[in-house]
Design a protein around this motif. Structure first.
Motif, PDB file in Angstrom:
ATOM      1  N   LYS A  39       0.830  -1.205   0.000  1.00 25.49           N
ATOM      2  CA  LYS A  39       0.000   0.000   0.000  1.00 25.49           C
ATOM      3  C   LYS A  39       0.866   1.257   0.000  1.00 25.49           C
ATOM      4  CE  LYS A  39      -3.922   2.161   2.196  1.00 25.49           C
ATOM      5  NZ  LYS A  39      -3.793   3.455   2.548  1.00 25.49           N
ATOM      6  N   GLN A  40       1.937   1.265   0.807  1.00 27.70           N
ATOM      7  CA  GLN A  40       2.832   2.425   0.857  1.00 27.70           C
ATOM      8  C   GLN A  40       3.482   2.690  -0.498  1.00 27.70           C
ATOM      9  OE1 GLN A  40       5.602   1.405   3.942  1.00 27.70           O
ATOM     10  NE2 GLN A  40       4.325   2.252   5.569  1.00 27.70           N
ATOM     11  N   GLU A  41       3.778   1.627  -1.233  1.00 33.42           N
ATOM     12  CA  GLU A  41       4.430   1.772  -2.537  1.00 33.42           C
ATOM     13  C   GLU A  41       3.430   2.018  -3.663  1.00 33.42           C
ATOM     14  OE1 GLU A  41       7.807   1.841  -3.342  1.00 33.42           O
ATOM     15  OE2 GLU A  41       7.916   2.114  -1.167  1.00 33.42           O
ATOM     16  N   GLY A  42       2.129   1.942  -3.380  1.00 38.87           N
ATOM     17  CA  GLY A  42       1.113   2.261  -4.372  1.00 38.87           C
ATOM     18  C   GLY A  42       0.701   1.106  -5.266  1.00 38.87           C
ATOM     19  N   TYR A  43       1.007  -0.128  -4.874  1.00 39.40           N
ATOM     20  CA  TYR A  43       0.638  -1.282  -5.691  1.00 39.40           C
ATOM     21  C   TYR A  43      -0.769  -1.785  -5.413  1.00 39.40           C
ATOM     22  CZ  TYR A  43       5.387  -1.669  -7.385  1.00 39.40           C
ATOM     23  OH  TYR A  43       6.588  -1.415  -7.997  1.00 39.40           O
ATOM     24  N   ILE A  44      -1.300  -1.502  -4.222  1.00 38.76           N
ATOM     25  CA  ILE A  44      -2.685  -1.859  -3.908  1.00 38.76           C
ATOM     26  C   ILE A  44      -3.386  -0.606  -3.398  1.00 38.76           C
ATOM     27  CG2 ILE A  44      -2.191  -4.279  -3.434  1.00 38.76           C
ATOM     28  CD1 ILE A  44      -2.331  -3.646  -0.446  1.00 38.76           C
ATOM     29  N   GLY A 100      10.801  -1.470 -10.004  1.00 35.83           N
ATOM     30  CA  GLY A 100      10.049  -2.331  -9.110  1.00 35.83           C
ATOM     31  C   GLY A 100      10.556  -2.173  -7.690  1.00 35.83           C
ATOM     32  N   VAL A 101      10.063  -3.019  -6.808  1.00 37.32           N
ATOM     33  CA  VAL A 101      10.452  -2.952  -5.408  1.00 37.32           C
ATOM     34  C   VAL A 101      10.660  -4.370  -4.876  1.00 37.32           C
ATOM     35  CG1 VAL A 101       8.071  -2.895  -4.543  1.00 37.32           C
ATOM     36  CG2 VAL A 101       9.880  -1.915  -3.184  1.00 37.32           C
ATOM     37  N   ALA A 102      11.706  -4.538  -4.063  1.00 36.49           N
ATOM     38  CA  ALA A 102      11.929  -5.777  -3.335  1.00 36.49           C
ATOM     39  C   ALA A 102      11.465  -5.549  -1.901  1.00 36.49           C
ATOM     40  CB  ALA A 102      13.399  -6.165  -3.367  1.00 36.49           C
ATOM     41  N   ILE A 103      10.791  -6.536  -1.331  1.00 35.33           N
ATOM     42  CA  ILE A 103      10.298  -6.438   0.041  1.00 35.33           C
ATOM     43  C   ILE A 103      11.160  -7.346   0.907  1.00 35.33           C
ATOM     44  CG2 ILE A 103       8.331  -6.804   1.563  1.00 35.33           C
ATOM     45  CD1 ILE A 103       6.519  -6.195  -0.824  1.00 35.33           C
ATOM     46  N   LEU A 104      11.710  -6.774   1.980  1.00 30.84           N
ATOM     47  CA  LEU A 104      12.619  -7.494   2.859  1.00 30.84           C
ATOM     48  C   LEU A 104      12.066  -7.591   4.272  1.00 30.84           C
ATOM     49  CD1 LEU A 104      14.551  -5.785   0.743  1.00 30.84           C
ATOM     50  CD2 LEU A 104      16.307  -6.702   2.209  1.00 30.84           C
ATOM     51  N   SER A 105      12.435  -8.662   4.945  1.00 30.54           N
ATOM     52  CA  SER A 105      12.159  -8.808   6.364  1.00 30.54           C
ATOM     53  C   SER A 105      13.466  -8.533   7.092  1.00 30.54           C
ATOM     54  CB  SER A 105      11.658 -10.222   6.661  1.00 30.54           C
ATOM     55  OG  SER A 105      11.462 -10.377   8.050  1.00 30.54           O
ATOM     56  N   THR A 106      13.511  -7.453   7.873  1.00 33.00           N
ATOM     57  CA  THR A 106      14.735  -7.033   8.539  1.00 33.00           C
ATOM     58  C   THR A 106      14.482  -6.911  10.040  1.00 33.00           C
ATOM     59  OG1 THR A 106      14.249  -4.676   8.394  1.00 33.00           O
ATOM     60  CG2 THR A 106      15.353  -5.670   6.506  1.00 33.00           C
ATOM     61  N   SER A 107      15.515  -6.511  10.754  1.00 30.65           N
ATOM     62  CA  SER A 107      15.366  -6.255  12.184  1.00 30.65           C
ATOM     63  C   SER A 107      14.532  -5.000  12.442  1.00 30.65           C
ATOM     64  CB  SER A 107      16.749  -6.103  12.832  1.00 30.65           C
ATOM     65  OG  SER A 107      17.471  -5.070  12.203  1.00 30.65           O
ATOM     66  N   GLY A 109      11.716  -4.504  10.771  1.00 27.57           N
ATOM     67  CA  GLY A 109      10.394  -4.865  10.288  1.00 27.57           C
ATOM     68  C   GLY A 109      10.425  -5.163   8.804  1.00 27.57           C
ATOM     69  N   ILE A 110       9.262  -5.224   8.198  1.00 25.50           N
ATOM     70  CA  ILE A 110       9.152  -5.505   6.768  1.00 25.50           C
ATOM     71  C   ILE A 110       9.217  -4.172   6.029  1.00 25.50           C
ATOM     72  CG2 ILE A 110       7.671  -6.445   4.973  1.00 25.50           C
ATOM     73  CD1 ILE A 110       6.686  -8.442   7.064  1.00 25.50           C
ATOM     74  N   ILE A 111      10.270  -4.017   5.201  1.00 28.87           N
ATOM     75  CA  ILE A 111      10.521  -2.750   4.528  1.00 28.87           C
ATOM     76  C   ILE A 111      10.913  -2.999   3.076  1.00 28.87           C
ATOM     77  CG2 ILE A 111      11.180  -1.504   6.623  1.00 28.87           C
ATOM     78  CD1 ILE A 111      14.090  -1.931   5.925  1.00 28.87           C
ATOM     79  N   THR A 112      10.982  -1.931   2.299  1.00 20.24           N
ATOM     80  CA  THR A 112      11.368  -2.031   0.889  1.00 20.24           C
ATOM     81  C   THR A 112      12.888  -2.027   0.758  1.00 20.24           C
ATOM     82  OG1 THR A 112      11.390   0.347   0.566  1.00 20.24           O
ATOM     83  CG2 THR A 112       9.287  -0.786   0.193  1.00 20.24           C
ATOM     84  N   ASP A 113      13.355  -2.342  -0.443  1.00 15.58           N
ATOM     85  CA  ASP A 113      14.794  -2.352  -0.697  1.00 15.58           C
ATOM     86  C   ASP A 113      15.393  -0.955  -0.569  1.00 15.58           C
ATOM     87  OD1 ASP A 113      13.388  -1.543  -2.973  1.00 15.58           O
ATOM     88  OD2 ASP A 113      14.806  -2.439  -4.367  1.00 15.58           O
ATOM     89  N   ARG A 114      14.676   0.067  -1.014  1.00 12.87           N
ATOM     90  CA  ARG A 114      15.188   1.440  -0.917  1.00 12.87           C
ATOM     91  C   ARG A 114      15.360   1.872   0.540  1.00 12.87           C
ATOM     92  NH1 ARG A 114      10.663   2.292  -4.020  1.00 12.87           N
ATOM     93  NH2 ARG A 114      11.040   1.682  -6.164  1.00 12.87           N
TER      94      ARG A 114
END
Length: 130
Positions: A39-44, A100-107, A109-114
């Motif tokens: 939603k933040q990235e505008g895909y939904i 495009g965007v890659a979605i990562l699970s990090t320390s 939380g779940i964030i984008t590659d950028r």
């Protein structure tokens, strides 16, 4: 179900190909984080959490362009249960040269590659969306 995130991505991909307005799936914290990032990235357009049973349901409203073209043209699972894909901050892949965007699970939380590159954190590359 061995891979709930792959099930989520497949439901979104199939619903977008069939031009459905919404898609429902079982709720989990990981799916909720991915939906928030999409939603933040505008895909939904939006997402809702429905508390209808023990687990709950995640309802995603898909987004289409002005001439009914799909906003999500491709979505792919990267890290799988049999082969997890972890990347350091300087090795995070760019999707479609940044389109495009890659979605990562990090320390963090779940964030984008950028955002991961900006915060200089690595993590598990969950999926790519373009």
């Amino acid at each position: 179900m061995s891979d709930p995130l792959a099930d989520m991505l497949t439901r979104i991909r199939n619903a977008a190909m069939a031009h459905f307005d919404t898609v429902d799936m079982p709720l989990s914290k990981l799916k909720l984080g991915v939906a928030k990032t999409l939603k933040q990235e505008g895909y939904i357009r939006d997402y809702q959490v429905l508390k209808d049973d023990v687990q709950g349901t995640l309802k995603i409203d898909l987004k289409y362009g002005p001439h009914n073209e799909k906003v999500i043209t491709g979505i792919r699972r990267i890290s799988k249960p049999g082969l997890r894909q972890y990347q350091k901050a300087d090795r995070i892949p760019k999707v479609m040269s940044g389109l495009g965007v890659a979605i990562l699970s990090t320390s963090h939380g779940i964030i984008t590659d950028r955002e991961a590159r900006h915060r200089n954190v690595g993590g598990e590359v969950l999926c790519e969306v373009w």
